[in-house]
Design a protein around this motif. Structure first.
Motif, PDB file in Angstrom:
ATOM      1  N   THR A   1      -2.552   8.744  -1.391  1.00  0.00           N
ATOM      2  CA  THR A   1      -3.171  10.069  -0.503  1.00  0.00           C
ATOM      3  C   THR A   1      -1.313  10.263   0.780  1.00  0.00           C
ATOM      4  O   THR A   1      -0.901   9.221   1.136  1.00  0.00           O
ATOM      5  CB  THR A   1      -4.135   9.589   0.935  1.00  0.00           C
ATOM      6  OG1 THR A   1      -4.797   9.224   0.115  1.00  0.00           O
ATOM      7  CG2 THR A   1      -3.967  10.188   1.553  1.00  0.00           C
ATOM      8  N   PRO A   2      -0.824  11.131   0.658  1.00  0.00           N
ATOM      9  CA  PRO A   2       0.227  11.521   1.240  1.00  0.00           C
ATOM     10  C   PRO A   2       0.431  11.341   3.116  1.00  0.00           C
ATOM     11  O   PRO A   2      -0.803  12.067   2.420  1.00  0.00           O
ATOM     12  CB  PRO A   2       0.325  13.021   0.470  1.00  0.00           C
ATOM     13  CG  PRO A   2      -0.537  14.040  -0.528  1.00  0.00           C
ATOM     14  CD  PRO A   2      -1.714  12.871  -0.314  1.00  0.00           C
ATOM     15  N   ILE A   3       1.104  11.040   3.043  1.00  0.00           N
ATOM     16  CA  ILE A   3       0.823  11.035   4.736  1.00  0.00           C
ATOM     17  C   ILE A   3       2.154  11.273   5.074  1.00  0.00           C
ATOM     18  O   ILE A   3       2.465  11.798   6.522  1.00  0.00           O
ATOM     19  CB  ILE A   3       0.960   9.509   5.377  1.00  0.00           C
ATOM     20  CG1 ILE A   3       1.873   8.591   4.764  1.00  0.00           C
ATOM     21  CG2 ILE A   3      -0.498   9.145   4.526  1.00  0.00           C
ATOM     22  CD1 ILE A   3       1.969   7.115   5.015  1.00  0.00           C
ATOM     23  N   LEU A   4       3.594  12.239   4.229  1.00  0.00           N
ATOM     24  CA  LEU A   4       4.204  12.182   5.040  1.00  0.00           C
ATOM     25  C   LEU A   4       5.302  12.830   3.170  1.00  0.00           C
ATOM     26  O   LEU A   4       5.788  12.265   2.950  1.00  0.00           O
ATOM     27  CB  LEU A   4       5.715  11.447   5.658  1.00  0.00           C
ATOM     28  CG  LEU A   4       6.802  12.129   6.118  1.00  0.00           C
ATOM     29  CD1 LEU A   4       6.735  12.637   7.532  1.00  0.00           C
ATOM     30  CD2 LEU A   4       7.499  10.680   7.004  1.00  0.00           C
ATOM     31  N   SER A   5       5.796  13.677   4.183  1.00  0.00           N
ATOM     32  CA  SER A   5       7.037  14.422   2.790  1.00  0.00           C
ATOM     33  C   SER A   5       8.201  14.696   3.206  1.00  0.00           C
ATOM     34  O   SER A   5       7.825  15.952   4.089  1.00  0.00           O
ATOM     35  CB  SER A   5       5.905  15.079   1.761  1.00  0.00           C
ATOM     36  OG  SER A   5       5.777  16.461   2.357  1.00  0.00           O
ATOM     37  N   SER A   6       8.663  15.187   2.761  1.00  0.00           N
ATOM     38  CA  SER A   6      10.126  15.901   3.132  1.00  0.00           C
ATOM     39  C   SER A   6      10.256  17.146   2.926  1.00  0.00           C
ATOM     40  O   SER A   6      11.234  18.141   3.026  1.00  0.00           O
ATOM     41  CB  SER A   6      11.555  15.345   2.395  1.00  0.00           C
ATOM     42  OG  SER A   6      11.220  15.810   0.167  1.00  0.00           O
TER      43      SER A   6
ATOM     44  N   ARG B   1       0.920  -1.286   0.008  1.00  0.00           N
ATOM     45  CA  ARG B   1      -0.050  -0.140   0.109  1.00  0.00           C
ATOM     46  C   ARG B   1       0.665   1.331   0.175  1.00  0.00           C
ATOM     47  O   ARG B   1      -0.155   1.676   0.062  1.00  0.00           O
ATOM     48  CB  ARG B   1      -1.225   0.483   0.976  1.00  0.00           C
ATOM     49  CG  ARG B   1      -2.048  -1.322   1.187  1.00  0.00           C
ATOM     50  CD  ARG B   1      -2.352  -1.169   3.015  1.00  0.00           C
ATOM     51  NE  ARG B   1      -3.365   0.249   2.744  1.00  0.00           N
ATOM     52  CZ  ARG B   1      -3.435   1.309   3.899  1.00  0.00           C
ATOM     53  NH1 ARG B   1      -2.917   0.932   5.183  1.00  0.00           N
ATOM     54  NH2 ARG B   1      -3.054   2.007   4.142  1.00  0.00           N
ATOM     55  N   LEU B   2       2.385   1.294   0.468  1.00  0.00           N
ATOM     56  CA  LEU B   2       3.278   2.036   0.463  1.00  0.00           C
ATOM     57  C   LEU B   2       3.879   2.365  -1.421  1.00  0.00           C
ATOM     58  O   LEU B   2       3.962   1.736  -1.452  1.00  0.00           O
ATOM     59  CB  LEU B   2       4.081   2.349   1.340  1.00  0.00           C
ATOM     60  CG  LEU B   2       5.047   3.104   1.725  1.00  0.00           C
ATOM     61  CD1 LEU B   2       4.476   4.460   2.397  1.00  0.00           C
ATOM     62  CD2 LEU B   2       6.273   2.396   2.308  1.00  0.00           C
TER      63      LEU B   2
ATOM     64  N   THR C   1      -2.488   4.189  -0.315  1.00  0.00           N
ATOM     65  CA  THR C   1      -3.648   3.860  -1.190  1.00  0.00           C
ATOM     66  C   THR C   1      -4.350   2.598  -0.572  1.00  0.00           C
ATOM     67  O   THR C   1      -3.906   1.972   0.340  1.00  0.00           O
ATOM     68  CB  THR C   1      -2.844   2.603  -2.954  1.00  0.00           C
ATOM     69  OG1 THR C   1      -2.370   1.552  -2.242  1.00  0.00           O
ATOM     70  CG2 THR C   1      -2.253   3.489  -3.894  1.00  0.00           C
ATOM     71  N   GLY C   2      -5.318   2.857  -1.062  1.00  0.00           N
ATOM     72  CA  GLY C   2      -6.454   1.819  -0.166  1.00  0.00           C
ATOM     73  C   GLY C   2      -7.123   3.103   1.184  1.00  0.00           C
ATOM     74  O   GLY C   2      -7.045   4.118   1.530  1.00  0.00           O
ATOM     75  N   PRO C   3      -7.626   2.624   2.213  1.00  0.00           N
ATOM     76  CA  PRO C   3      -7.638   2.999   3.149  1.00  0.00           C
ATOM     77  C   PRO C   3      -7.044   3.452   4.582  1.00  0.00           C
ATOM     78  O   PRO C   3      -6.001   2.513   4.194  1.00  0.00           O
ATOM     79  CB  PRO C   3      -8.743   2.322   3.991  1.00  0.00           C
ATOM     80  CG  PRO C   3      -8.736   1.019   3.355  1.00  0.00           C
ATOM     81  CD  PRO C   3      -7.709   0.787   2.136  1.00  0.00           C
ATOM     82  N   ALA C   4      -6.810   4.748   4.388  1.00  0.00           N
ATOM     83  CA  ALA C   4      -5.555   5.552   5.701  1.00  0.00           C
ATOM     84  C   ALA C   4      -5.642   4.857   6.839  1.00  0.00           C
ATOM     85  O   ALA C   4      -6.877   4.427   7.696  1.00  0.00           O
ATOM     86  CB  ALA C   4      -6.145   7.024   5.897  1.00  0.00           C
TER      87      ALA C   4
END
Length: 525
Positions: A499-504, A481-482, A522-525
């Motif tokens: 869905t973005p969860i962490l960006s530099s 999923r990552l 991707t898929g449920p958060a």
């Protein structure tokens, strides 16, 4: 379900002991200093720490010249301090790996002193590699036995008073053991058990491929130091040693492990060290050597995973170490762009932690420490600097002590105001642990966040990667999923699905800025 060994996907933090934390105010780090800072490693989110050598040593090469393999150098503490560190590390949920240095000892090791005092051909000399010289270019002259170079510059041979020469692939103070002597082999098996009995969880094996040399001592003849069938490294006899070491490790409970410092020519040779009855892991250094390039990173990752795919082992990933220029500085080119090294280092970390396998971090990278390039000549202690007459700066620039707190040297590294063994830059006040903990946007807090994400996501991630279509300047790969998207270019690129969860660095809508990376789910958060 089969339990996954702890080391297979561990994040390991390398502690350069002399530069981590000084508890007694002598300007040099020590074991009690490490004990006092274990909370930092726990809060960072690593799984284990690896200690560079703490053995009794004159420190001709930073402790990799060992005079007594069963004791702690007084600079660093005592065996009682070591036992307390093991207990405290385990209490913090951390494993502890120690360096072992089997290729060579210090010239002050009792065995080498006995060898110098004994005649040629004696049992005492047979523990090391002594050879007669060969005729020089002029009548009556004698040269070294062959053309092997020292990794630190000059010849790998030094002549002693009675005319014989001894081999040292590194500094002249580091004579190479003769691993064809069964006494040497038994000695190191006993050394392994000595530290395993004290509770260590594993060993990092220095110069792991170099123990045996070609019995004929033939010249290199221009082949270099890393060539298949070269006379110095990766001789086939070394594998029997690691089979016996693996048997010893398996005698102990708690999944004790060994990782080798192995330089090879390709996947086939590397895989030999990772057979099920040999080493658990070997370092794969190509990511550390790669330029800032999406194509280079993709090629390195593909080759590294291929190298271990037939062995059942996991890859290892490294960006910096005590032997290399810190990657914040390596990534600063092209020069003149303020902050680009830090931006790229953050992006590289996300790539590193998203890959299958284990990650080895070097102390200070979580603070964004740069290489110290302006050390005065009189302060330098790396033998590379001395052996090359200053032509090569050596490795001192990545070994400058850590800044913990305060506005001036020693930045909380030493108890009191002791001057550290290497000078610390005047500009490091903003890089201390204390300063960065108070800054939500700091490198330290980014590392903590990235490691926390890895720990949460890891149980659901497969052991392979799927490369996705991406622009030439970018590398996108998916693990379950990552998705990790890395942009090595200067211009923004459009993000893949997720869905973005962490960006530099801050995203711009569905665009990933240059010199940045992001995690997407991707898929449920």
């Amino acid at each position: 379900m089969t339990r996954i060994p702890w080391w297979r996907d561990a994040v390991v933090y390398e502690v350069y002991v002399r530069s981590f934390a000084d508890s007694d105010g002598d300007g040099e780090g020590d074991l009690q200093g490490i004990r006092s800072r274990l909370g930092h490693l726990r809060d960072l989110g690593v799984d284990a720490l690896w200690l560079t050598p703490v053995y009794t040593s004159p420190l001709a090469d930073g402790g990799y010249d060992v005079a007594d393999y069963r004791d702690v150098d007084p600079r660093f503490g005592t065996l009682r301090d070591f036992d307390a560190l093991v207990a405290d590390a385990h209490a913090h949920g951390l494993r502890l790996i120690v360096d072992i240095v089997p290729n060579h000892s210090s010239d002050r090791h009792p065995w080498f002193r006995e060898a110098l005092a004994a005649p040629p051909g004696s049992p005492e000399r047979s523990r090391y590699i002594f050879r007669a010289g060969r005729p020089g270019e002029r009548p009556g002259e004698e040269g070294p036995p062959n053309d092997w170079p020292s990794a630190f510059g000059g010849s790998a041979w030094t002549r002693v008073d009675d005319g014989e020469w001894y081999l040292h692939l590194y500094a002249r103070e580091q004579p190479d053991f003769n691993w064809r002597n069964p006494e040497v082999q038994r000695e190191f098996e006993d050394i392994l058990r000595f530290w395993l009995d004290r509770g260590v969880d594993g060993f990092r094996i220095d110069v792991a491929a170099g123990l045996f040399k070609d019995a004929s001592f033939r010249d290199l003849g221009g082949r270099g130091r890393r060539v298949v069938d070269a006379p110095i490294y990766s001789r086939p006899e070394v594998h029997d040693v690691y089979r016996r070491w693996r048997q010893i490790l398996d005698e102990y409970d708690g999944e004790r492990m060994a990782i080798g410092e192995v330089w090879t020519d390709g996947p086939e040779d590397l895989a030999l060290y990772l057979r099920p009855d040999e080493l658990h892991q070997v370092f794969q250094f190509d990511l550390q050597l790669a330029p800032w390039s999406a194509r280079a990173f993709r090629d390195v990752v593909t080759a590294a995973m291929k190298a271990v795919s037939t062995t059942g082992a996991s890859p290892t990933w490294v960006l910096s170490s005590h032997d290399s220029v810190r990657h914040v500085t390596r990534y600063e080119k092209p020069e003149g762009v303020p902050g680009i090294g830090h931006a790229r280092a953050k992006a590289a970390l996300l790539m590193l932690l998203a890959l299958p396998g284990s990650a080895y971090l070097y102390q200070g990278e979580e603070l964004g420490l740069p290489e110290v390039t302006d050390l005065p000549d009189e302060a330098r202690q790396d033998p590379i600097f001395e052996r090359t007459n200053g032509e090569l700066a050596g490795r001192d620039g990545c070994r400058v002590p850590l800044p913990w707190s305060g506005d001036t040297e020693p930045y909380g590294f030493s108890a009191g105001d002791a001057r550290p063994w290497l000078p610390m830059p005047d500009t490091w006040a903003a890089l201390t642990v204390e300063a960065q903990e108070a800054d939500p946007s700091s490198m330290l807090n980014f590392y903590r966040d990235a490691l926390a994400h890895r720990r949460r996501l890891l149980p659901d991630l497969p052991d392979d990667v799927e490369w996705l279509d991406s622009p030439d300047t970018a590398a996108f790969f998916r693990r379950g999923r990552l998705t990790c998207a890395l942009n090595c270019g200067e211009d923004p690129v459009r993000l893949p699905a997720g869905t973005p969860i962490l960006s530099s660095s801050p995203l711009k809508g569905d665009l990933l800025p240059g010199n940045s990376a992001v995690y997407l789910l991707t898929g449920p958060a």
